[in-house]
Motif scaffolding. Structure first.
Motif, mmCIF file in Angstrom:
data_model
loop_
_atom_site.group_PDB
_atom_site.id
_atom_site.type_symbol
_atom_site.label_atom_id
_atom_site.label_comp_id
_atom_site.label_asym_id
_atom_site.label_seq_id
_atom_site.Cartn_x
_atom_site.Cartn_y
_atom_site.Cartn_z
ATOM 1 N N THR A 4 0.725 -0.931 -0.012
ATOM 2 C CA THR A 4 -0.079 0.012 0.017
ATOM 3 C C THR A 4 0.776 1.065 0.054
ATOM 4 O OG1 THR A 4 -1.632 1.060 1.200
ATOM 5 C CG2 THR A 4 -0.354 0.025 2.377
ATOM 6 N N ARG A 19 -11.485 0.157 6.588
ATOM 7 C CA ARG A 19 -12.077 -1.338 6.088
ATOM 8 C C ARG A 19 -12.532 -1.202 4.717
ATOM 9 N NH1 ARG A 19 -8.562 -3.926 9.123
ATOM 10 N NH2 ARG A 19 -8.715 -3.631 11.547
ATOM 11 N N GLN A 20 -13.619 -0.380 4.472
ATOM 12 C CA GLN A 20 -14.069 -0.369 3.315
ATOM 13 C C GLN A 20 -13.304 0.346 2.230
ATOM 14 O OE1 GLN A 20 -18.077 1.145 4.299
ATOM 15 N NE2 GLN A 20 -18.666 -0.730 5.167
ATOM 16 N N ALA A 21 -13.679 0.239 0.801
ATOM 17 C CA ALA A 21 -13.113 0.712 -0.046
ATOM 18 C C ALA A 21 -13.285 2.131 -0.090
ATOM 19 C CB ALA A 21 -13.612 0.067 -1.596
ATOM 20 N N ARG A 22 -14.522 2.645 0.132
ATOM 21 C CA ARG A 22 -14.686 4.097 0.431
ATOM 22 C C ARG A 22 -14.033 4.890 1.496
ATOM 23 N NH1 ARG A 22 -20.754 6.523 1.442
ATOM 24 N NH2 ARG A 22 -20.254 8.862 1.328
ATOM 25 N N SER A 23 -13.684 4.153 2.569
ATOM 26 C CA SER A 23 -13.012 4.966 3.605
ATOM 27 C C SER A 23 -11.355 4.932 3.213
ATOM 28 C CB SER A 23 -13.462 4.018 4.953
ATOM 29 O OG SER A 23 -14.578 4.092 5.297
ATOM 30 N N LYS A 24 -11.115 3.892 2.525
ATOM 31 C CA LYS A 24 -9.647 3.771 2.058
ATOM 32 C C LYS A 24 -9.657 4.861 1.027
ATOM 33 C CE LYS A 24 -8.641 -1.074 3.248
ATOM 34 N NZ LYS A 24 -8.412 -2.157 2.579
ATOM 35 N N ALA A 25 -10.443 5.073 0.218
ATOM 36 C CA ALA A 25 -10.527 6.103 -0.715
ATOM 37 C C ALA A 25 -10.242 7.574 0.002
ATOM 38 C CB ALA A 25 -11.307 6.136 -1.889
#
Length: 218
Positions: A4, A19-25
């Motif tokens: 990463t 954890r979720q893709a939205r939060s990572k983005a």
């Protein structure tokens, strides 16, 4: 697998791990905003308020992941280390397929190209305000980069794996890092004369290291 580049899987002290893709983005956008500030205005400008405004998020949203300046610096540094180590891993794989006439030249030229594009990395290291955690992470990063040099030499078939080789590779990476930093302090694209001197020095040193193994061969 590529590491990463945003720091939230690398042991950075985040208040909350996405954890979720939205939060990572969302976290990635915050770190991109922090890097822009770092490049434009330096480490001292990395306040949580400034980063939140640049990322167009609330300060509360930023605090979920990056509670203070130290956490921002640590996360950015983690991403830079990961990118550099990915480049080294690629070089190790390439060394296993190719026979390089000038391994030192390949290594220094490759990382000089990376330094020319990683403006945030240079701004962080040439500025002030590094955290103790980041300094400790840098020491571990250099050990991993030294291990990359060791793996390159083994892939090229010019050395045997032992503690002497590991120590020599660590010395080589420390010298190369110091010279590269000075070269890029002198010129945005890197002082080519100093980089050439680094190549000359490291060629002679690693040639001596390799010769030790040849002398031990029956």
């Amino acid at each position: 697998m590529a590491r990463t580049t945003t720091g939230f899987d690398g042991g950075t002290p985040l208040r909350r791990t996405p954890r979720q893709a939205r939060s990572k983005a969302r976290l990635a956008l915050m770190l991109e905003a922090a890097e822009r500030i770092l490049v434009d205005d330096g480490v001292e400008a990395l306040t949580t308020t400034r980063v939140a405004a640049e990322a167009e998020v609330s300060v509360g949203s930023l605090y979920q992941y990056l509670p203070d300046r130290d956490a921002i610096i640590d996360a950015l540094a983690t991403g830079y280390f990961a990118r550099l180590e990915d480049v080294m891993d690629d070089l190790v794989r390439t060394a296993g397929r190719e026979r390089w006439d000038d391994p030192v030249g390949v290594l220094i030229d490759t990382f000089a190209r990376v330094y020319r594009t990683e403006h945030g990395f240079r701004a962080l290291w040439f500025g002030s305000g590094l955290t103790e955690r980041t300094r400790a992470a840098d020491r571990e990063h250099k050990r991993r980069m030294a291990d990359g040099i060791r793996r390159v030499l083994l892939a090229l078939g010019v050395a045997r794996d032992d503690e002497t080789l590991a120590r020599a590779c660590h010395a080589a990476i420390l010298a190369a890092d110091a010279l590269a930093q000075e070269a890029f302090r002198r010129a945005p694209e890197g002082d080519t004369d100093l980089l050439d001197e680094a190549k000359t020095m490291l060629r002679r040193y690693l040639t001596e290291v390799v010769a030790r193994y040849e002398q031990r061969s029956p």
